[in-house]
Scaffold this motif. Structure first.
Motif, mmCIF file in Angstrom:
data_model
loop_
_atom_site.group_PDB
_atom_site.id
_atom_site.type_symbol
_atom_site.label_atom_id
_atom_site.label_comp_id
_atom_site.label_asym_id
_atom_site.label_seq_id
_atom_site.Cartn_x
_atom_site.Cartn_y
_atom_site.Cartn_z
ATOM 1 N N PHE A 1 0.846 -1.202 0.000
ATOM 2 C CA PHE A 1 0.000 0.000 0.000
ATOM 3 C C PHE A 1 0.879 1.250 0.000
ATOM 4 O O PHE A 1 0.654 2.194 -0.777
ATOM 5 C CB PHE A 1 -0.913 -0.040 1.227
ATOM 6 N N LEU A 2 1.900 1.271 0.846
ATOM 7 C CA LEU A 2 2.828 2.409 0.886
ATOM 8 C C LEU A 2 3.474 2.630 -0.484
ATOM 9 O O LEU A 2 3.534 3.759 -0.975
ATOM 10 C CB LEU A 2 3.919 2.144 1.938
ATOM 11 N N HIS A 3 3.901 1.537 -1.099
ATOM 12 C CA HIS A 3 4.540 1.634 -2.422
ATOM 13 C C HIS A 3 3.560 2.219 -3.446
ATOM 14 O O HIS A 3 3.930 3.053 -4.276
ATOM 15 C CB HIS A 3 5.023 0.241 -2.836
ATOM 16 N N MET A 4 2.303 1.808 -3.358
ATOM 17 C CA MET A 4 1.278 2.344 -4.262
ATOM 18 C C MET A 4 1.059 3.837 -4.028
ATOM 19 O O MET A 4 0.900 4.611 -4.976
ATOM 20 C CB MET A 4 -0.046 1.603 -4.055
ATOM 21 N N LEU A 5 1.040 4.229 -2.746
ATOM 22 C CA LEU A 5 0.759 5.639 -2.409
ATOM 23 C C LEU A 5 1.809 6.591 -2.971
ATOM 24 O O LEU A 5 1.551 7.781 -3.146
ATOM 25 C CB LEU A 5 0.723 5.804 -0.885
ATOM 26 N N LEU A 6 3.006 6.052 -3.205
ATOM 27 C CA LEU A 6 4.089 6.912 -3.684
ATOM 28 C C LEU A 6 3.999 7.194 -5.185
ATOM 29 O O LEU A 6 4.747 8.017 -5.701
ATOM 30 C CB LEU A 6 5.446 6.249 -3.402
ATOM 31 N N GLN A 7 3.103 6.492 -5.874
ATOM 32 C CA GLN A 7 3.071 6.577 -7.329
ATOM 33 C C GLN A 7 2.170 7.708 -7.806
ATOM 34 O O GLN A 7 1.067 7.885 -7.305
ATOM 35 C CB GLN A 7 2.583 5.253 -7.931
ATOM 36 N N ALA A 8 2.673 8.401 -8.819
ATOM 37 C CA ALA A 8 1.868 9.390 -9.528
ATOM 38 C C ALA A 8 1.190 10.372 -8.592
ATOM 39 O O ALA A 8 0.061 10.767 -8.801
ATOM 40 C CB ALA A 8 0.817 8.675 -10.399
ATOM 41 N N ASN A 9 1.882 10.735 -7.498
ATOM 42 C CA ASN A 9 1.301 11.778 -6.660
ATOM 43 C C ASN A 9 2.058 13.086 -6.867
ATOM 44 O O ASN A 9 3.128 13.118 -7.477
ATOM 45 C CB ASN A 9 1.217 11.333 -5.196
ATOM 46 N N GLU A 10 1.473 14.136 -6.347
ATOM 47 C CA GLU A 10 1.975 15.478 -6.619
ATOM 48 C C GLU A 10 3.437 15.655 -6.186
ATOM 49 O O GLU A 10 4.245 16.246 -6.888
ATOM 50 C CB GLU A 10 1.111 16.471 -5.835
ATOM 51 N N GLY A 11 3.760 15.091 -5.017
ATOM 52 C CA GLY A 11 5.085 15.308 -4.455
ATOM 53 C C GLY A 11 6.177 14.493 -5.125
ATOM 54 O O GLY A 11 7.360 14.815 -4.996
ATOM 55 N N LEU A 12 5.798 13.430 -5.801
ATOM 56 C CA LEU A 12 6.795 12.520 -6.374
ATOM 57 C C LEU A 12 6.470 12.236 -7.840
ATOM 58 O O LEU A 12 6.185 11.098 -8.222
ATOM 59 C CB LEU A 12 6.809 11.196 -5.592
ATOM 60 N N GLU B 1 8.165 11.783 -10.291
ATOM 61 C CA GLU B 1 9.034 10.838 -10.999
ATOM 62 C C GLU B 1 8.696 9.377 -10.730
ATOM 63 O O GLU B 1 9.259 8.485 -11.350
ATOM 64 C CB GLU B 1 10.506 11.121 -10.675
ATOM 65 N N PHE B 2 7.760 9.137 -9.798
ATOM 66 C CA PHE B 2 7.361 7.757 -9.505
ATOM 67 C C PHE B 2 6.088 7.463 -10.296
ATOM 68 O O PHE B 2 5.004 7.914 -9.933
ATOM 69 C CB PHE B 2 7.063 7.580 -8.011
ATOM 70 N N GLN B 3 6.206 6.693 -11.354
ATOM 71 C CA GLN B 3 5.073 6.450 -12.251
ATOM 72 C C GLN B 3 4.806 4.956 -12.391
ATOM 73 O O GLN B 3 4.833 4.413 -13.493
ATOM 74 C CB GLN B 3 5.342 7.117 -13.607
ATOM 75 N N TRP B 4 4.553 4.321 -11.261
ATOM 76 C CA TRP B 4 4.279 2.873 -11.265
ATOM 77 C C TRP B 4 5.417 2.113 -11.942
ATOM 78 O O TRP B 4 5.204 1.065 -12.549
ATOM 79 C CB TRP B 4 2.934 2.562 -11.957
ATOM 80 N N ASP B 5 6.616 2.680 -11.831
ATOM 81 C CA ASP B 5 7.770 2.068 -12.487
ATOM 82 C C ASP B 5 8.923 1.855 -11.499
ATOM 83 O O ASP B 5 10.065 1.663 -11.910
ATOM 84 C CB ASP B 5 8.242 2.943 -13.658
ATOM 85 N N THR B 6 8.618 1.904 -10.202
ATOM 86 C CA THR B 6 9.652 1.737 -9.191
ATOM 87 C C THR B 6 9.618 0.302 -8.628
ATOM 88 O O THR B 6 8.675 -0.445 -8.865
ATOM 89 C CB THR B 6 9.457 2.727 -8.032
ATOM 90 N N ALA B 7 10.662 -0.029 -7.888
ATOM 91 C CA ALA B 7 10.735 -1.356 -7.260
ATOM 92 C C ALA B 7 10.993 -1.204 -5.773
ATOM 93 O O ALA B 7 11.917 -0.493 -5.374
ATOM 94 C CB ALA B 7 11.853 -2.172 -7.898
ATOM 95 N N LEU B 8 10.188 -1.860 -4.963
ATOM 96 C CA LEU B 8 10.448 -1.929 -3.526
ATOM 97 C C LEU B 8 11.454 -3.048 -3.310
ATOM 98 O O LEU B 8 11.165 -4.216 -3.594
ATOM 99 C CB LEU B 8 9.151 -2.237 -2.776
ATOM 100 N N ARG B 9 12.636 -2.703 -2.847
ATOM 101 C CA ARG B 9 13.691 -3.721 -2.727
ATOM 102 C C ARG B 9 14.298 -3.737 -1.330
ATOM 103 O O ARG B 9 14.265 -2.741 -0.606
ATOM 104 C CB ARG B 9 14.828 -3.436 -3.730
ATOM 105 N N ILE B 10 14.814 -4.902 -0.975
ATOM 106 C CA ILE B 10 15.679 -5.020 0.192
ATOM 107 C C ILE B 10 17.079 -5.221 -0.384
ATOM 108 O O ILE B 10 17.438 -6.326 -0.820
ATOM 109 C CB ILE B 10 15.306 -6.227 1.077
ATOM 110 N N VAL B 11 17.844 -4.159 -0.433
ATOM 111 C CA VAL B 11 19.169 -4.234 -1.048
ATOM 112 C C VAL B 11 20.130 -4.849 -0.046
ATOM 113 O O VAL B 11 20.227 -4.401 1.098
ATOM 114 C CB VAL B 11 19.659 -2.833 -1.462
ATOM 115 N N ARG B 12 20.841 -5.880 -0.459
ATOM 116 C CA ARG B 12 21.764 -6.525 0.487
ATOM 117 C C ARG B 12 23.200 -6.089 0.266
ATOM 118 O O ARG B 12 23.580 -5.697 -0.838
ATOM 119 C CB ARG B 12 21.657 -8.043 0.452
ATOM 120 N N ALA B 13 23.957 -6.184 1.319
ATOM 121 C CA ALA B 13 25.379 -5.822 1.265
ATOM 122 C C ALA B 13 26.094 -6.737 0.280
ATOM 123 O O ALA B 13 25.713 -7.892 0.094
ATOM 124 C CB ALA B 13 25.995 -5.935 2.650
ATOM 125 N N GLU B 14 27.125 -6.206 -0.344
ATOM 126 C CA GLU B 14 27.882 -7.021 -1.313
ATOM 127 C C GLU B 14 29.070 -7.680 -0.631
ATOM 128 O O GLU B 14 29.545 -7.213 0.401
ATOM 129 C CB GLU B 14 28.362 -6.118 -2.456
#
Lengths: 221, 221
Positions: B195-206, B208-221
């Motif tokens: 839901f949070l990820h959806m809320l960030l899409q196509a809103n006034e403040g963001l 650049e987020f157009q349903w084209d982002t990825a929610l990731r858990i980036v791990r250390a290399e």
């Protein structure tokens, strides 16, 4: 006058201080009751980056708060006491709530009701402008500023635009990526996301997640 | 016998089918009531990758379910009806719930009570083994398999180890990164994060987020 006051001397206090100093900000470090702890952390931070000397001051909670932004780097219960007991001193400040109010008895959910959040609960008891931030970032990656070469995202929620902007500026100055997710009630989702991120660490199924990962919203290039 | 049955013919059905076919799996596409929609999607998917021809079959809901894994690529309310009405046909299957049960009247929270989740509600009405997955990934990035060169994370929750493993294998075969977050009740956190990820899409403040982002858990290399 300092830019930032950090309350607490633990790993989150340390890592946020590192980022603030990296961003050229001055920092007041307030220990809960033992000024020696703040002095020790200040010496360590100055040692790591001699240019920081003179930009760190120390004290204990109850001393005058010199920062315009106050970061409560303490657990939720301590934060509640803090904002209640120091209501006057925090008036007009920006207060950053970094907590994840995990129910420590079960580790199954949050200890705040579902129709509120730690950040909103703090806002009820303070005249400071509460901003949620840094609850989805772990201390180790914050010190580095990145994971796997990717700057950390800092998800921010708040009702006061000026306060949110001040926190976003601090985050950006420290080399991190601010993402403003919306009003303070969005902390409900941020705290669930922070809790989820915590649950993935050091558990049997994911031995490679050792409090060293970053929750990110990766954007298209 | 197909590996995967996908119910629905929308953008999520399409994107999950693309990943399954990329992983060498065979796919049964079931439209809600208009087989023409499934045929059209199948033709499109075969057109994009001629090697897929013969690995896609089509039908409508109510036809025999040939996949061992059934993915309900439909909204939560439709999924509830689906698992209730086709209880017999789904018995013994792995059922993948991809939904985010957002309260459409307010877009302020989820339409399921706080002490449950869409996935758990579906599990109450089906003998299939429910697995939560794909609720934090958007259709566009799924078709590509990545955002900014980073393979998508697919966060997975479920109570049945074999079912969870089957879904993780499907995800991995499709070039994505499975992250098993825990038992099915972890869907409560996954749905808040989705839901949070959806809320960030196509809103006034963001913008650049157009349903084209990825929610990731980036791990250390």
């Amino acid at each position: 006058m300092n830019d930032i006051t950090i309350i607490g001397t633990g790993s989150m206090a340390r890592s946020i201080a590192v980022r603030a100093l990296a961003g050229g900000r001055s920092v007041q470090l307030l220990a809960h009751d033992d000024k020696g702890k703040a002095d020790k952390l200040a010496a360590e931070l100055s040692g790591a980056d001699k240019t920081s000397t003179g930009r760190i001051s120390t004290g204990i909670v109850g001393d005058g708060i010199t920062g315009a932004i106050v970061i409560g780097a303490v657990p939720f219960d301590a934060a509640k006491m803090l904002v209640t007991e120091h209501r006057g001193a925090l008036g007009g400040k920006v207060y950053v709530d970094i907590t994840n109010p995990v129910d420590a008895s079960t580790f199954e959910g949050l200890a705040v009701p579902h129709d509120t959040s730690a950040a909103e609960e703090l806002q009820k008891t303070t005249d400071a402008r509460v901003v949620k931030a840094f609850n989805t970032t772990f201390a180790g990656p914050l010190v580095q500023g990145e994971v796997a070469g990717q700057p950390l995202d800092v998800l921010i929620a708040g009702d006061d635009d000026e306060a949110v902007r001040a926190v976003a500026d601090l985050v950006r100055a420290g080399g991190l990526t601010p993402i403003v997710v919306g009003p303070l009630r969005r902390a409900r989702q941020l705290e669930q996301a922070g809790f989820l991120h915590m649950l993935l660490q050091a558990n049997e199924g994911l031995p490679e997640f050792q409090w060293d990962t970053a929750l990110r919203i990766v954007r298209a290039e």
